[in-house]
Design a protein around this motif. Structure first.
Motif, PDB file in Angstrom:
ATOM      1  N   LEU A  34     157.935  13.114  54.019  1.00 29.65           N
ATOM      2  CA  LEU A  34     157.559  11.712  53.882  1.00 29.65           C
ATOM      3  C   LEU A  34     157.299  11.347  52.431  1.00 29.65           C
ATOM      4  CD1 LEU A  34     157.162  12.186  57.017  1.00 29.65           C
ATOM      5  CD2 LEU A  34     155.817  10.095  56.871  1.00 29.65           C
ATOM      6  N   ASP A  35     157.197  10.052  52.191  1.00 32.61           N
ATOM      7  CA  ASP A  35     157.060   9.529  50.839  1.00 32.61           C
ATOM      8  C   ASP A  35     155.676   8.892  50.675  1.00 32.61           C
ATOM      9  OD1 ASP A  35     157.590   8.577  48.343  1.00 32.61           O
ATOM     10  OD2 ASP A  35     159.230   7.250  48.919  1.00 32.61           O
ATOM     11  N   ASP A  36     154.802   9.534  49.904  1.00 33.51           N
ATOM     12  CA  ASP A  36     153.445   9.009  49.639  1.00 33.51           C
ATOM     13  C   ASP A  36     152.490   9.155  50.825  1.00 33.51           C
ATOM     14  OD1 ASP A  36     154.681   8.148  47.298  1.00 33.51           O
ATOM     15  OD2 ASP A  36     154.137   6.041  47.522  1.00 33.51           O
ATOM     16  N   LEU A  37     152.757  10.049  51.737  1.00 37.38           N
ATOM     17  CA  LEU A  37     151.821  10.270  52.836  1.00 37.38           C
ATOM     18  C   LEU A  37     150.676  11.144  52.324  1.00 37.38           C
ATOM     19  CD1 LEU A  37     151.609   9.776  56.016  1.00 37.38           C
ATOM     20  CD2 LEU A  37     152.270  12.182  56.200  1.00 37.38           C
ATOM     21  N   THR A  73     154.150  12.765  41.968  1.00 38.86           N
ATOM     22  CA  THR A  73     155.131  11.695  42.194  1.00 38.86           C
ATOM     23  C   THR A  73     156.423  12.280  42.755  1.00 38.86           C
ATOM     24  OG1 THR A  73     155.855  11.820  39.905  1.00 38.86           O
ATOM     25  CG2 THR A  73     154.274  10.068  40.434  1.00 38.86           C
ATOM     26  N   SER A  74     157.326  11.368  43.122  1.00 34.50           N
ATOM     27  CA  SER A  74     158.480  11.733  43.934  1.00 34.50           C
ATOM     28  C   SER A  74     159.527  12.611  43.248  1.00 34.50           C
ATOM     29  CB  SER A  74     159.136  10.433  44.416  1.00 34.50           C
ATOM     30  OG  SER A  74     160.465  10.590  44.757  1.00 34.50           O
ATOM     31  N   THR A  75     160.123  12.107  42.169  1.00 35.44           N
ATOM     32  CA  THR A  75     161.251  12.835  41.577  1.00 35.44           C
ATOM     33  C   THR A  75     160.897  14.280  41.234  1.00 35.44           C
ATOM     34  OG1 THR A  75     162.211  10.787  40.736  1.00 35.44           O
ATOM     35  CG2 THR A  75     162.948  12.835  39.687  1.00 35.44           C
ATOM     36  N   SER A 126     168.217   9.853  54.018  1.00 31.46           N
ATOM     37  CA  SER A 126     167.204   8.911  53.527  1.00 31.46           C
ATOM     38  C   SER A 126     166.971   8.999  52.031  1.00 31.46           C
ATOM     39  CB  SER A 126     165.924   9.003  54.341  1.00 31.46           C
ATOM     40  OG  SER A 126     165.168   7.843  54.110  1.00 31.46           O
ATOM     41  N   LYS A 127     165.762   9.280  51.573  1.00 35.79           N
ATOM     42  CA  LYS A 127     165.496   9.088  50.136  1.00 35.79           C
ATOM     43  C   LYS A 127     166.032  10.233  49.272  1.00 35.79           C
ATOM     44  CE  LYS A 127     161.717   8.353  46.860  1.00 35.79           C
ATOM     45  NZ  LYS A 127     160.329   7.945  46.650  1.00 35.79           N
ATOM     46  N   TRP A 128     166.714   9.900  48.188  1.00 35.68           N
ATOM     47  CA  TRP A 128     167.228  10.889  47.261  1.00 35.68           C
ATOM     48  C   TRP A 128     166.331  10.942  46.028  1.00 35.68           C
ATOM     49  CZ3 TRP A 128     169.456  15.189  47.015  1.00 35.68           C
ATOM     50  CH2 TRP A 128     170.094  15.652  45.866  1.00 35.68           C
ATOM     51  N   PRO A 269     155.230   6.182  53.750  1.00 36.05           N
ATOM     52  CA  PRO A 269     154.763   4.806  53.651  1.00 36.05           C
ATOM     53  C   PRO A 269     154.822   4.254  52.205  1.00 36.05           C
ATOM     54  CG  PRO A 269     152.863   6.279  53.636  1.00 36.05           C
ATOM     55  CD  PRO A 269     154.105   7.139  53.624  1.00 36.05           C
ATOM     56  N   HIS A 270     155.872   4.578  51.488  1.00 36.04           N
ATOM     57  CA  HIS A 270     156.089   4.035  50.139  1.00 36.04           C
ATOM     58  C   HIS A 270     156.258   2.516  50.223  1.00 36.04           C
ATOM     59  CE1 HIS A 270     157.973   3.470  46.187  1.00 36.04           C
ATOM     60  NE2 HIS A 270     157.569   4.697  45.885  1.00 36.04           N
ATOM     61  N   VAL A 271     155.979   1.833  49.120  1.00 32.47           N
ATOM     62  CA  VAL A 271     156.211   0.377  49.068  1.00 32.47           C
ATOM     63  C   VAL A 271     157.694   0.084  48.886  1.00 32.47           C
ATOM     64  CG1 VAL A 271     153.924  -0.138  48.151  1.00 32.47           C
ATOM     65  CG2 VAL A 271     155.807   0.312  46.549  1.00 32.47           C
ATOM     66  N   SER A 321     154.965  16.010  52.487  1.00 36.00           N
ATOM     67  CA  SER A 321     155.050  14.729  51.784  1.00 36.00           C
ATOM     68  C   SER A 321     155.267  15.006  50.304  1.00 36.00           C
ATOM     69  CB  SER A 321     153.734  13.971  51.990  1.00 36.00           C
ATOM     70  OG  SER A 321     153.653  12.831  51.159  1.00 36.00           O
ATOM     71  N   ASP A 322     155.864  14.049  49.588  1.00 34.58           N
ATOM     72  CA  ASP A 322     156.202  14.320  48.179  1.00 34.58           C
ATOM     73  C   ASP A 322     155.038  14.165  47.217  1.00 34.58           C
ATOM     74  OD1 ASP A 322     156.049  11.537  48.287  1.00 34.58           O
ATOM     75  OD2 ASP A 322     157.812  11.208  47.036  1.00 34.58           O
ATOM     76  N   ASN A 323     154.002  13.442  47.641  1.00 32.68           N
ATOM     77  CA  ASN A 323     152.803  13.271  46.816  1.00 32.68           C
ATOM     78  C   ASN A 323     151.747  12.578  47.658  1.00 32.68           C
ATOM     79  OD1 ASN A 323     154.968  10.980  45.524  1.00 32.68           O
ATOM     80  ND2 ASN A 323     153.055  10.181  46.307  1.00 32.68           N
ATOM     81  N   GLY A 324     150.553  12.459  47.088  1.00 31.48           N
ATOM     82  CA  GLY A 324     149.451  11.884  47.837  1.00 31.48           C
ATOM     83  C   GLY A 324     149.531  10.384  48.012  1.00 31.48           C
ATOM     84  N   GLY A 351     144.505  10.497  43.854  1.00 34.02           N
ATOM     85  CA  GLY A 351     145.521   9.955  44.749  1.00 34.02           C
ATOM     86  C   GLY A 351     146.883  10.220  44.125  1.00 34.02           C
ATOM     87  N   LYS A 352     147.888   9.518  44.593  1.00 25.91           N
ATOM     88  CA  LYS A 352     149.201   9.581  43.946  1.00 25.91           C
ATOM     89  C   LYS A 352     149.003   9.419  42.426  1.00 25.91           C
ATOM     90  CE  LYS A 352     153.653   7.130  43.978  1.00 25.91           C
ATOM     91  NZ  LYS A 352     154.465   6.123  44.659  1.00 25.91           N
ATOM     92  N   TYR A 353     149.801  10.038  41.621  1.00 26.18           N
ATOM     93  CA  TYR A 353     149.764   9.995  40.144  1.00 26.18           C
ATOM     94  C   TYR A 353     148.652  10.868  39.533  1.00 26.18           C
ATOM     95  CZ  TYR A 353     152.235   5.568  41.133  1.00 26.18           C
ATOM     96  OH  TYR A 353     153.080   4.614  41.619  1.00 26.18           O
TER      97      TYR A 353
HETATM   98 CA    CA Z   1     156.396   9.447  46.683  1.00 31.36          CA
END
Ligand code: CA
Ligand code: NG6
Length: 507
Positions: A34-37, A73-75, A126-128, A269-271, A321-324, A351-353
């Protein structure tokens, strides 16, 4: 006909046990990412959002309490996940725009390539967010190199994120549904003449931006980056979850005859958080909660497909998940206002970042029906370890990277995880060793104002005992100078930062 039948049945006899044996050695592998979970976002980790489908897997598998993404973060996290290499070793592994070139070398070792070498079929859905092409991309032609050139036989992806242009699906290098008479152009520096933007045309918006996200408008949502044309190919945000779920289900149905590896990299749940109308209002926490419920539903539907196809006993599922978590990540969407008593990052700080625990410590569990005994594991494990561990599972080896073979830990047969781990956020690193977490001195703003998150920067060194102080409230750096120096030395050795090592005196 009779003769043929009897030959077939004679042949069939010895073949059956052979197939059974090989399918045990090479189970299907599904990585749900997931993304940002955040660490505390799902019920099995104490969250207030109902996630029964994800919980059913986590509670019947190995649920890790010290499972980490390599980055906040994601990348960078995705880079580490797929290559087994710490992202801070690659200067390009930072949040990428939609036009960035591919940051994994086509000759580089990757998780899908390793699995392909032993007969797996491989797919990313899905997300790359690891870049596409090798310079300036013409989105109207075949986009290459991309996922298909670094180990995936099949790909159906978003180039970057849901909030970045281009807002189109890309299947095996081709923009899906593109009308050749309406070519698509993308630019991250300047707008195309006459095209409205979030900044100048607020009257066209159905979702308002809070920070960033004020360039091109697609489906009434302002995005990052500028785009012109390709209107026919634009995704419908609210249908994205269903679109990718169907792709994942079809992939399984069409590839069940041979072992497969499916990297199902969900966008929630990314924006921007855009739940399908079926989920609007369901969580009571606003769109962020609703899309987590939507993701949970997708996981449930996907598992049903594995069951229907009789594959569940022969499929290892890894979830992370890829990050918080982050609440306000650039749009007004009630994530803060409707939070109630839900704690997206559990008891963790930041949190994230963030270099604090909530940046990289994430939900992480494995599930394998009939093979894994339900348990909670405190072993230290990171997503980079999947490369070595899964290589061990399928009986092959890989060139050394930062990855470690923790197969026994993944399968719940051992609780002896890593001894140490480097964490990364905003290209800065921190070091976990045992129960201790060291954050070097990083002068700069302690709080990333726009998202209201403490990112871990401080002119002082920070040292926390995570076992006694999971919320990182007590900095023990001054109290334990010798331990601090010892940890610095190990950390700088891992980082290859020899100039700093020389400065340390171990008294
Ligand atoms: Ca993310
Ligand atoms: C940031 C975006 C944020 C998000 C993030 C990437 C702004 C102001 N913020 O730059 O909204 O897209 O990048 O998130 O543009 S990630 O999970 O893919 O790393």
């Amino acid at each position: 006909m009779k003769i043929v039948n009897s030959i077939v049945s004679m042949l069939a006899l010895p073949i059956v046990p052979l197939i059974a044996a090989s399918s045990t050695a090479k189970p299907n592998i599904v990585l749900i990412y997931l993304d940002d979970l955040g660490y505390g976002d799902i019920s099995c980790y104490g969250g207030k959002i109902k996630t029964p489908n994800i919980d059913a897997l986590a509670n019947n598998g190995v649920r890790f309490t010290n499972g980490y993404a390599t980055s906040a973060t994601s990348t960078p996290s995705r880079y580490g996940l797929l290559t087994g290499v710490y992202p801070w070793r690659n200067k390009d592994a930072k949040i990428l725009p939609g036009t960035a070139p591919l940051i994994i070398g086509t000759e580089q070792q990757t998780l899908p390539k390793m699995l392909r070498s032993v007969g797996y079929q491989t797919a990313v859905i899905s997300k790359w967010h690891l870049g596409l092409g090798s310079g300036i991309v013409d989105w109207n032609k075949k986009i290459t190199p991309g996922p298909n050139e670094v180990g995936f036989d099949y790909s159906c992806v978003l180039a970057a994120t849901q909030d970045r242009v281009p807002t189109v699906y890309i299947e095996n290098g081709h923009v899906v549904g593109l009308d050749p008479n309406d070519p698509i152009q993308v630019d991250y520096d300047k707008n195309f003449e006459g095209e409205p933007t979030g900044k100048l045309n607020p009257e066209l918006l159905r979702m308002k931006w809070h920070h960033g996200h004020n360039s091109s408008i697609v489906n009434g949502i302002p995005r990052i980056g500028y785009v012109k044309g390709g209107k026919n190919a634009n995704w419908v945000d609210e249908e994205m979850a269903d679109y990718f779920l169907l792709k994942a289900q079809n992939y399984v149905k069409e590839h069940k005859s041979q072992p497969f590896f499916l990297y199902y990299a969900m966008h929630q749940p990314h924006v921007p958080r855009t739940p399908h109308p079926r989920f609007v209002g369901k969580s009571g926490l606003g769109p962020r909660g609703d899309v987590i419920m939507e993701a949970d539903w997708c996981v449930g539907e996907f598992i049903k497909t594995l069951e229907q196809e009789n594959l569940l006993e022969n499929t290892l599922i890894v979830f992370s998940s890829d990050n918080g978590a982050v609440l306000n990540d650039g749009y007004y969407d009630d994530a803060v206002e409707k939070l109630g008593n839900h704690t997206p990052n559990g008891l963790l700080r930041g949190g994230k970042y963030s270099l604090y625990e909530a940046g990289c410590r994430v939900p992480f569990f494995t599930y394998w029906k009939g093979k894994i005994k339900p348990q909670v594991s405190d072993a230290l494990i990171c997503q980079i370890d999947l490369l070595e561990s899964l290589a061990a599972l399928v009986g092959t080896d890989v060139k050394p990277t930062d990855s470690q073979n923790l197969l026994k830990v993944l399968l719940g047969k051992s609780k002896k995880g890593r001894e140490s781990l480097v964490l990364e956020a905003n290209t800065k690193t921190a070091f976990r060793k045992g129960d201790w977490l060291l954050i070097p001195s990083y002068p700069g703003d302690a709080v990333l104002e726009e998202v209201n998150i403490e990112i871990g920067f401080s002119p002082e060194y920070q040292l926390y005992n995570l076992k006694k102080d999971i919320g990182q409230k007590n900095n023990l750096a001054i109290k334990h100078p010798r331990l601090l120096n010892k940890l610095k030395k190990v950390f700088y050795t891992v980082r290859g930062d020899y100039k700093n090592i020389e400065k340390i005196e171990l008294k």
